[in-house]
Design an enzyme around this catalytic site. Structure first.
Site, PDB file in Angstrom:
ATOM      1  N   THR A  26       0.732  -1.254   0.623  1.00  0.00           N
ATOM      2  CA  THR A  26      -0.302  -0.239  -0.211  1.00  0.00           C
ATOM      3  C   THR A  26       1.000   1.637  -0.070  1.00  0.00           C
ATOM      4  O   THR A  26       1.960   1.248   0.862  1.00  0.00           O
ATOM      5  CB  THR A  26      -1.625  -0.175   0.941  1.00  0.00           C
ATOM      6  OG1 THR A  26      -1.956  -1.033   0.865  1.00  0.00           O
ATOM      7  CG2 THR A  26      -1.854   0.844   1.257  1.00  0.00           C
TER       8      THR A  26
ATOM      9  N   ARG B 107     -12.912  -8.297  -0.875  1.00  0.00           N
ATOM     10  CA  ARG B 107     -12.687  -8.087   0.564  1.00  0.00           C
ATOM     11  C   ARG B 107     -12.469  -6.806  -0.211  1.00  0.00           C
ATOM     12  O   ARG B 107     -11.330  -6.274  -0.644  1.00  0.00           O
ATOM     13  CB  ARG B 107     -11.430  -8.716   0.344  1.00  0.00           C
ATOM     14  CG  ARG B 107     -11.201  -8.543   1.756  1.00  0.00           C
ATOM     15  CD  ARG B 107      -9.302  -8.039   1.608  1.00  0.00           C
ATOM     16  NE  ARG B 107      -8.289  -8.062   2.628  1.00  0.00           N
ATOM     17  CZ  ARG B 107      -7.100  -6.569   2.956  1.00  0.00           C
ATOM     18  NH1 ARG B 107      -7.458  -6.100   1.585  1.00  0.00           N
ATOM     19  NH2 ARG B 107      -6.949  -6.617   4.022  1.00  0.00           N
TER      20      ARG B 107
ATOM     21  N   GLY C  47     -10.232  -3.576   2.726  1.00  0.00           N
ATOM     22  CA  GLY C  47      -8.868  -3.246   4.009  1.00  0.00           C
ATOM     23  C   GLY C  47      -9.432  -2.456   4.091  1.00  0.00           C
ATOM     24  O   GLY C  47     -10.661  -1.625   3.764  1.00  0.00           O
ATOM     25  N   ASP C  48      -8.133  -1.921   5.011  1.00  0.00           N
ATOM     26  CA  ASP C  48      -8.325  -0.460   6.181  1.00  0.00           C
ATOM     27  C   ASP C  48      -8.158   1.084   5.070  1.00  0.00           C
ATOM     28  O   ASP C  48      -8.831   2.038   5.260  1.00  0.00           O
ATOM     29  CB  ASP C  48      -7.273  -0.569   7.086  1.00  0.00           C
ATOM     30  CG  ASP C  48      -5.893  -0.840   6.762  1.00  0.00           C
ATOM     31  OD1 ASP C  48      -5.377  -1.631   5.985  1.00  0.00           O
ATOM     32  OD2 ASP C  48      -4.761   0.101   6.918  1.00  0.00           O
TER      33      ASP C  48
ATOM     34  N   THR D 127      -0.052   1.122   6.691  1.00  0.00           N
ATOM     35  CA  THR D 127      -0.157  -0.026   5.522  1.00  0.00           C
ATOM     36  C   THR D 127       0.268  -1.136   6.527  1.00  0.00           C
ATOM     37  O   THR D 127       0.717  -1.047   7.716  1.00  0.00           O
ATOM     38  CB  THR D 127       0.779  -0.224   4.865  1.00  0.00           C
ATOM     39  OG1 THR D 127       1.323  -1.015   4.172  1.00  0.00           O
ATOM     40  CG2 THR D 127       2.386   0.755   5.820  1.00  0.00           C
ATOM     41  N   GLY D 128      -0.513  -2.138   5.877  1.00  0.00           N
ATOM     42  CA  GLY D 128      -0.386  -3.432   6.644  1.00  0.00           C
ATOM     43  C   GLY D 128      -1.411  -4.191   6.720  1.00  0.00           C
ATOM     44  O   GLY D 128      -2.464  -4.380   5.808  1.00  0.00           O
TER      45      GLY D 128
ATOM     46  N   GLY E  82      -4.900  -5.147   7.003  1.00  0.00           N
ATOM     47  CA  GLY E  82      -6.375  -4.294   7.002  1.00  0.00           C
ATOM     48  C   GLY E  82      -6.920  -4.355   8.370  1.00  0.00           C
ATOM     49  O   GLY E  82      -7.769  -3.567   8.324  1.00  0.00           O
TER      50      GLY E  82
END
Length: 318
Positions: free
Chosen positions: A184, A212, A214-215, A235-236, A238
């Site tokens: 990201t 899906r 994510g964050d 970033t990670g 999510g």
């Protein structure tokens, strides 16, 4: 966990601060050749310089964030725009969000396939003002109606990303087993008028299924900005960042608890780790220098300020 930056919340009006990231994960020197390290550092520097130039010339935090992220979206080394990872069904699904700390305006998009720069679409959603979050075909229809650059879905795919998906499927691996990082991209800025902005763009996780999300495009999870506190891009993993409402939680700790951005970022990333999640954040405070926090061996990142600081880094010990 490492946060190799400090913030003293002492920048006077007129100063600017800027930071970018290109993903966090198991970024270890043993996994990267010297040439690969040099290539990533050069790519980060190009994006960092683009955003810093906007701010140096008196431009807005929003413009700086967009300038850096569009460059990273065009670079196939990162998981955003061209070079985005493939879903289980072998397509690229792109998500992005942007937020203006001045009035907490926000725009976000998810699951788009044909918009060259998802971050610009997210900004257009914000500027339009009628909605905050658009997805799928509706988001692409909105993009077309507002004249954003459209491309064929095949534009985003690369051979390396296809190889990663096939390896994941054949060997029943996780996304990190084939990527070693969350790729990201994001940026945060404080402009000379004292306004903050944050933006994030991603292709998600290799092999993701069922639409899906994510964050990254979730306001308050992967992206948040509030002139009263700070701007955050994450970033990670999510799912964990959504559960911890990472970006908003950091800003709340700054605004309500009076913590500086370093302490707030470290604390919340620690909470993510306690839940079982990995990743990192970039943060810039309303008065301070840009800061980083992560619980991974590395995070592609860079920071620049009006007092002459300009640097990029990959590994947590830098």
């Amino acid at each position: 966990m490492a946060a190799p930056a400090s913030s003293h919340d002492t920048s006077p009006p007129g100063d600017w601060s800027f930071a970018i990231h290109g993903g966090a994960g198991t970024l270890e020197r043993s996994r990267m050749t010297q040439q690969q390290q040099a290539d990533y550092r050069a790519a980060l520097q190009t994006a960092l310089d683009a955003g810093a130039k906007v701010l140096k010339d008196g431009g807005s935090a929003l413009d700086a964030v967009a300038a850096a992220i569009t460059i990273l979206e065009d670079d196939p080394k990162f998981n955003a725009g061209r070079g985005a990872v493939f879903t289980w069904d072998r397509v690229n699904e792109l998500d992005a969000a942007i937020m203006d700390g001045n009035g907490r305006r926000a725009g976000a998009v998810a699951g788009v396939h044909t918009v060259r720069h998802p971050i610009l679409l997210a900004r257009q959603v914000m500027e339009d003002g009628r909605h905050v979050f658009l997805s799928g075909k509706g988001a692409e229809q909105f993009a077309g109606e507002h004249g954003l650059e459209m491309v064929a879905p095949e534009y985003f795919g690369t051979d390396e990303r296809r190889r990663q998906l096939e390896k994941l499927k054949e060997e029943n691996l996780s996304a990190l087993d084939v990527e070693f990082k969350y790729g990201t991209v994001g940026a945060v800025a404080r402009d000379s008028a004292g306004h903050l902005a944050a933006g994030t763009s991603t292709g998600g996780m290799t092999g993701k299924r069922w639409g899906r999300i994510g964050d990254s495009p979730v306001i308050g999870a992967g992206t948040y900005a509030d002139d009263r506190a700070c701007a955050v891009s994450a970033t990670g993993s999510g799912e964990y960042f959504i559960r911890a409402a990472v970006a908003h939680s950091i800003c709340d700790r700054v605004l309500l608890a009076g913590e500086n951005v370093d302490v707030a970022a470290r604390t919340v990333i620690g909470e993510v780790g306690a839940l079982g999640g990995d990743g990192g954040v970039i943060v810039v405070g309303k008065d301070g220098a840009p800061a980083f926090a992560m619980n991974t061996p590395g995070m592609y990142r860079g920071r620049a300020t009006s007092d002459g600081l300009n640097e990029v880094a990959i590994f947590a010990d830098e």
